[in-house]
Design a protein around this motif. Structure first.
Motif, short mmCIF file in Angstrom:
data_model
loop_
_atom_site.label_atom_id
_atom_site.label_comp_id
_atom_site.label_asym_id
_atom_site.label_seq_id
_atom_site.Cartn_x
_atom_site.Cartn_y
_atom_site.Cartn_z
N GLN A 139 8.32 -3.23 -3.88
CA GLN A 139 7.17 -3.87 -4.52
C GLN A 139 6.10 -4.24 -3.50
N ALA A 140 6.55 -4.86 -2.43
CA ALA A 140 5.62 -5.32 -1.40
C ALA A 140 4.87 -4.13 -0.81
N VAL A 141 5.61 -3.08 -0.52
CA VAL A 141 4.99 -1.89 0.06
C VAL A 141 3.86 -1.38 -0.83
N SER A 142 4.15 -1.26 -2.12
CA SER A 142 3.11 -0.71 -2.99
C SER A 142 2.00 -1.73 -3.24
N ALA A 143 2.36 -3.00 -3.31
CA ALA A 143 1.33 -4.02 -3.55
C ALA A 143 0.32 -4.07 -2.41
N LEU A 144 0.78 -3.82 -1.19
CA LEU A 144 -0.12 -3.87 -0.04
C LEU A 144 -0.86 -2.56 0.15
N GLY A 145 -0.60 -1.62 -0.76
CA GLY A 145 -1.34 -0.37 -0.69
C GLY A 145 -0.79 0.64 0.29
N PHE A 146 0.44 0.41 0.76
CA PHE A 146 1.04 1.39 1.65
C PHE A 146 1.70 2.48 0.84
N ALA A 147 1.74 3.66 1.38
CA ALA A 147 2.48 4.72 0.73
C ALA A 147 3.87 4.79 1.35
N CYS A 148 4.85 4.96 0.50
CA CYS A 148 6.23 5.11 0.97
C CYS A 148 6.64 6.52 0.62
N PRO A 149 7.11 7.35 1.52
CA PRO A 149 7.47 7.00 2.90
C PRO A 149 6.37 7.32 3.93
#
Lengths: 334, 334
Positions: A255-265
DNA sequence: TTGAAAGCGCTAACAC
DNA sequence: GTGTTAGCGCTTTCAA
């Protein structure tokens, strides 16, 4: 409620004969047996398990105390335990403590009053003081699962948590990651400590130094994991990969990753310890180290039934089952 | 195991006095009570629930039969039921049938032998023949949950499934969707039928014709839902929105959407019936109609305890609880 | 091969 | 206020 006496009357035999018939004694004449069986059928008689238990001094009921029934891990455990137990003709009482020591206490007391024959427990406490106290309140016929408790002299079945921590980390290192964050579990709990130890060990072996700023405990909760991950990811030197200590923390991290606008992976890799069937729709699909849930449950019930039947006192055993790395798509090479 | 007699000896009173003390009778002299309590404490006496049950002719144990313990819906139900029951001093035996009629049969038989005082059951069958048969095998003190079964004369608590189906559909219609797909549940099951009926009703009211090609049953399973959604989405005139009948089918649909390279909600909107806490990390966040899970569980146990205490025979009641539309991000205006 | 009877631990009616 | 006792439904000797 129709009792053994009603059956005896109807079949014109004594209650002893009915009992012998029901329990499959071979010394009942074929013809008598048939009369009894007809009476049972006609009356819809079912032996009274309570009376039988009182007479026998044992119940055949198994208590399964889990700390979080809404976690798929424990749901799956209870499914496995119950299936095996049912095949062995035993009932399982599943009780949930919600990680609450007071509730655990009430539950154990009730189970004791009900004279359960055996217990499988995923304890809610952690330290040795708790272990000693718990040891006094649970029967010898007990198998402890998941969390290992010091000073608790019982059979134990759980994941090899250290290996689990090591395996994910090694995988990430192999992909070239050097700054790896660790969102940990609950402080003081063996599973959390071991998973972290495995993480640290893998780094050490690879001669990668461990940055304490990148290791935050999140108490196995998703909201805390969310915050911890967000904190890490907004730092100037953010990690290129994050290990999450269980299924809940993993969700928080994602959630945090996507909320901060980062792409995973692409921007950050995420790897979890402990998988969950409810992750199937996550994008990217989650790479994680899965617990052999079924095996843990089955081993626990097997050992328990063994202890319940062979009154012989075997000395406590411990088994740490190996995790499996499931590579999917949430981790990329740097 | 220390019995009431041991306590009586140690406190130099009769077993009747010990019993009176334990059961809080007011006619025990303060001084005597104290002596008894000291003896209980010293010996670590816990009354034998089995003996008590035999004597009383009732057990206070409640059976909860669920059809799928690994589904968060039932996990949450069991949590709610157990919490309330524990506060009322009752134990709950949770049994899982895995939607398997044979296992359900074994479980019910075992529960009967164990003389459970009451039952909450999420049935695995569906038709009226099954209903009649089940009615004969379960006690009067039973509350049926989730799935309504014809010819089963017991209290019933469940979701207002028709409203649920209507609500999501109306929401989608309001967003301007006209071609709406429906990935249904299991044929013949009341929840599935009602949810679909609500869907059809909403379309009808809005004068939107229902395209049978856009309605596929997926047996409440994610893999089938995946296939059904994939089939719909690859048709020339694909739907602009899809309703999924439960938490599992929703995941299948989400998977299919992303696997086929569609963006949700830009290309297709997805709305689910029945939420799950494990969806928190889904992107886009899922719009769905949530069941009042806690309320269903609590209402069931409340009615059950009422039936268990007031032996008065109340005629069977039914309660359909209202769903809640939770708007998040998986649906867009056309 | 079958039956009579004791007793598991408890509660409750009744006697003292 | 406290004790004696019957009996809940079953299993298990032991005798017939």
């Amino acid at each position: 409620m129709v009792s053994i006496r009603d059956v005896a009357n109807r079949a014109s035999v004594s209650i002893a004969t009915v009992s012998a018939t029901v329990n499959g004694s071979s010394s009942v004449r074929q013809e008598t047996r048939q009369r009894v069986e007809e009476a049972i059928e006609a009356l819809g008689y079912r032996p009274n398990g309570v009376a039988r238990s009182l007479r026998l001094g044992r119940t055949g009921v198994i208590g399964l105390v889990v700390s979080e029934i809404t976690n798929p891990f424990f749901a799956e455990i209870s499914r496995a335990v119950e299936e095996t137990a049912l095949n062995a003709g035993k009932v399982v009482v599943v009780c949930n403590t919600d990680e609450n020591l007071e509730r655990e206490s009430v539950v154990l007391d009730t189970l004791r009053v009900q004279r359960v024959a055996g217990l499988i427990i995923a304890p809610s406490g952690q330290d040795s003081e708790y272990g000693t106290a718990l040891g006094r309140r649970i029967p010898t016929q007990t198998v402890v699962i998941d969390r290992h408790i010091p000073h608790l002299d019982r059979d134990f079945v759980g994941l090899d948590n250290r290996s689990a921590g090591r395996m994910v980390t090694e995988y990430l290192l192999r992909l070239g990651h050097r700054r790896i964050g660790f969102i940990g579990g609950r402080e003081g709990v063996s599973t959390a400590a071991d998973r972290f130890a495995g993480f640290a060990e893998a780094l050490h072996v690879a001669r990668v130094s461990l940055d304490p700023e990148l290791c935050i405990d999140a108490n196995y909760r998703s909201e805390l994991a969310y915050r911890a991950a967000a904190e890490m990811l907004t730092r100037t030197s953010r990690p290129s990969a994050i290990v999450a200590a269980n299924n809940l923390t993993t969700l928080g991290v994602m959630q945090a990753v996507s909320a901060l606008g980062f792409a995973c992976p692409a921007d950050v890799s995420v790897a979890g310890i402990d998988d969950s069937p409810w992750n199937i729709a996550l994008r990217p699909r989650l790479t994680s180290v899965a617990q052999p849930v079924q095996e843990i449950g089955r081993q626990a019930i097997d050992w328990l039934i063994e202890r319940m039947t062979n009154s012989a006192d075997i000395s406590p055993r411990a088994m740490q089952l190996a995790p499996t790395l499931v590579v999917r798509e949430s981790c990329a090479a740097v």
